[in-house]
Design a protein around this motif. Structure first.
Motif, short mmCIF file in Angstrom:
data_model
loop_
_atom_site.label_atom_id
_atom_site.label_comp_id
_atom_site.label_asym_id
_atom_site.label_seq_id
_atom_site.Cartn_x
_atom_site.Cartn_y
_atom_site.Cartn_z
N MET A 1 -10.64 -2.67 -12.21
CA MET A 1 -9.38 -3.43 -12.24
C MET A 1 -8.38 -2.73 -11.33
O MET A 1 -7.99 -1.59 -11.60
N LEU A 2 -7.99 -3.39 -10.26
CA LEU A 2 -7.01 -2.78 -9.35
C LEU A 2 -5.62 -2.99 -9.94
O LEU A 2 -5.20 -4.13 -10.17
N PRO A 3 -4.90 -1.89 -10.18
CA PRO A 3 -3.64 -2.02 -10.92
C PRO A 3 -2.49 -2.60 -10.10
O PRO A 3 -1.43 -2.85 -10.64
N ASP A 4 -2.72 -2.88 -8.81
CA ASP A 4 -1.72 -3.58 -8.00
C ASP A 4 -1.65 -5.06 -8.35
O ASP A 4 -0.76 -5.76 -7.87
N GLU A 5 -2.61 -5.54 -9.09
CA GLU A 5 -2.64 -6.96 -9.42
C GLU A 5 -2.55 -7.13 -10.93
O GLU A 5 -3.32 -6.54 -11.67
N ILE A 6 -1.59 -7.94 -11.33
CA ILE A 6 -1.37 -8.17 -12.76
C ILE A 6 -1.69 -9.63 -13.05
O ILE A 6 -1.31 -10.52 -12.30
N SER B 1 -6.94 -9.54 5.46
CA SER B 1 -6.39 -8.47 4.61
C SER B 1 -7.28 -8.19 3.41
O SER B 1 -6.95 -7.32 2.60
N TYR B 2 -8.39 -8.92 3.27
CA TYR B 2 -9.16 -8.87 2.02
C TYR B 2 -10.66 -8.76 2.26
O TYR B 2 -11.15 -8.91 3.37
N GLY B 3 -11.38 -8.56 1.15
CA GLY B 3 -12.81 -8.81 1.14
C GLY B 3 -13.03 -10.30 1.00
O GLY B 3 -12.30 -10.97 0.26
N VAL B 4 -13.99 -10.86 1.73
CA VAL B 4 -14.22 -12.31 1.76
C VAL B 4 -15.68 -12.56 1.39
O VAL B 4 -16.58 -11.84 1.84
N VAL C 1 -17.92 -9.61 3.04
CA VAL C 1 -17.52 -8.80 4.19
C VAL C 1 -16.08 -8.34 3.99
O VAL C 1 -15.23 -9.09 3.50
N GLU C 2 -15.82 -7.08 4.34
CA GLU C 2 -14.48 -6.51 4.14
C GLU C 2 -13.61 -6.73 5.36
O GLU C 2 -13.98 -6.36 6.49
N LYS C 3 -12.46 -7.33 5.14
CA LYS C 3 -11.43 -7.52 6.17
C LYS C 3 -12.00 -8.03 7.50
O LYS C 3 -11.87 -7.38 8.54
N PRO C 4 -12.63 -9.23 7.48
CA PRO C 4 -13.16 -9.78 8.72
C PRO C 4 -12.05 -10.32 9.61
O PRO C 4 -10.96 -10.64 9.13
N ILE D 1 -11.27 -15.13 -1.15
CA ILE D 1 -11.14 -13.67 -1.07
C ILE D 1 -11.40 -13.03 -2.44
O ILE D 1 -11.28 -13.67 -3.49
N ILE D 2 -11.76 -11.76 -2.38
CA ILE D 2 -11.98 -10.98 -3.61
C ILE D 2 -10.62 -10.49 -4.09
O ILE D 2 -9.89 -9.84 -3.34
N ILE D 3 -10.27 -10.81 -5.33
CA ILE D 3 -9.06 -10.24 -5.92
C ILE D 3 -9.45 -8.98 -6.69
O ILE D 3 -10.62 -8.63 -6.77
N ARG E 1 -10.36 -7.79 -9.39
CA ARG E 1 -11.13 -7.72 -10.64
C ARG E 1 -12.62 -7.82 -10.30
O ARG E 1 -13.05 -8.77 -9.63
N TYR E 2 -13.39 -6.85 -10.78
CA TYR E 2 -14.82 -6.76 -10.51
C TYR E 2 -15.54 -6.49 -11.81
O TYR E 2 -15.03 -5.79 -12.69
N LEU E 3 -16.74 -7.03 -11.95
CA LEU E 3 -17.60 -6.70 -13.08
C LEU E 3 -18.93 -6.27 -12.47
O LEU E 3 -19.64 -7.11 -11.90
N ILE F 1 -14.62 4.41 2.67
CA ILE F 1 -15.82 4.02 1.94
C ILE F 1 -15.45 2.75 1.16
O ILE F 1 -14.73 2.82 0.15
N GLN F 2 -15.91 1.62 1.65
CA GLN F 2 -15.48 0.33 1.11
C GLN F 2 -16.39 -0.11 -0.04
O GLN F 2 -17.62 -0.12 0.08
N LEU F 3 -15.77 -0.51 -1.15
CA LEU F 3 -16.54 -1.05 -2.27
C LEU F 3 -17.31 -2.30 -1.83
O LEU F 3 -18.46 -2.51 -2.21
N THR F 4 -16.65 -3.13 -1.02
CA THR F 4 -17.28 -4.38 -0.57
C THR F 4 -18.63 -4.11 0.10
O THR F 4 -19.57 -4.91 -0.04
N ASP F 5 -18.74 -3.01 0.84
CA ASP F 5 -20.01 -2.71 1.53
C ASP F 5 -21.12 -2.40 0.53
O ASP F 5 -22.28 -2.76 0.75
#
Ligand code: G1P
Length: 287
Positions: free
Chosen positions: A128-133, A167-170, A189-192, A202-204, A206-208, A228-232
């Motif tokens: 959970m990225l805390p920049d997003e509520i 600006s995002y993972g897509v 793909v990260e930031k294409p 885009i990926i917001i 929240r990840y499971l 080191i990108q999580l998306t990769d």
């Protein structure tokens, strides 16, 4: 198996909120009277998670201080008739176990998640990225359901205008979303560049994720932005097995920058039963 642990990456320097973040971690900046980090933990608890791993840095001791028990404050609240507030302070520590992992170098989101490996163990978990509520826990709960049913990882999704995708993972979706907002993901793909983006989904934050992601993170080489990108690591998972995205109609605030943070505070304040009416009156007059 259903995920019970949520990882919250919170080691960043918060440069977009300087000078406040010289002394106060951005995750502790208040949304009305509650730190953003607490709202994230409440969202996790509401989705049935009972363990939170905060990935912090030794340069941010205030994060750990926030979770220290404070019996003097509790006693004072109880002796002055503010028992409900005392209850709410105590409830967090009771419902959710909070542990810490450390990321002392800013090497990227994938690296941050990798730092939580020992604390998470060999189980599915949320990031959970805390920049997003979020307005409520429903997206996270649905993502946990989908992961449990499919046995694969799941990401939260949002449509954005095409010119914002970089600006995002897509994700590259397989077909359309189903009636529950779920779609299979072919790849990510990260930031294409705009012209290379496989969709406008885009990926917001929240990840499971299934725990095999840790081995994949260990194999990821620096990607977009030298990080080191999580998306990769997620792309390696999607290459191997089921991987899904969930789009849900839930309120979402990007509090990672001053305008987004202010938007969240104003919007939530208008709905707050304690101050909403008075704040609305003032705001209408002001405008
Ligand atoms: C991170 C992820 C990105 C995701 C975004 C969501 O990017 O790397 O895939 O779309 O969070 O907020 P960052 O915002 O750290 O650049």
């Amino acid at each position: 198996m259903r995920a019970r642990t949520a990882v919250i990456p919170a080691a960043g320097m918060g440069t977009r909120f300087l000078p406040a973040t010289k002394a106060v971690p951005k995750e502790l900046l208040p949304i009305i009277d509650t730190p953003a980090l607490q709202l994230i933990i409440d969202e996790a608890a509401g989705a049935g998670f009972d363990h939170v791993v905060v990935v912090t840095s030794h340069a941010k001791p205030a994060i750990e201080a926030y979770f220290e028990p404070n019996p003097e404050v509790i006693a004072k609240l109880r002796s002055t008739g503010r028992g409900a507030l005392a209850d709410s302070l105590e409830r967090t520590a009771r419902d959710v176990r909070v542990t810490f992992a450390y990321q002392d170098e800013a090497l990227g989101l994938g690296h941050a998640v990798g730092c939580a490996r020992d604390a998470v163990g060999d189980e599915p978990f949320a990031v959970m990225l805390p920049d997003e509520i979020m307005g409520d826990s429903s997206l996270l709960a649905q993502m946990a359901d989908v992961s449990e049913a499919t046995g694969g990882s799941v990401v939260g999704l949002k449509h954005v205008p095409r010119d914002e995708v970089s600006s995002y993972g897509v994700i590259d979706p397989v077909g359309d979303l189903d009636e529950h907002g779920v779609v299979r993901v072919r790849t990510l793909v990260e930031k294409p560049a705009v012209d290379d983006a496989p969709s406008d989904l885009i990926i917001i934050g929240r990840y499971l994720l299934t725990p095999d992601v840790f081995d994949k993170i260990a194999r990821v080489r620096p990607g977009a932005g030298g990080e080191i990108q999580l998306t990769d690591a997620l792309r390696m998972q999607a290459d191997e097995g089921p991987f899904h995205g969930v789009l849900r109609d839930v309120r979402r605030y990007d509090t990672g920058n001053p305008l987004g943070w202010l938007t969240a505070v104003v919007d939530l304040a208008l709905d707050d039963p304690r101050i909403g009416d008075a704040f609305r009156d003032w705001l209408q007059h002001r405008l």
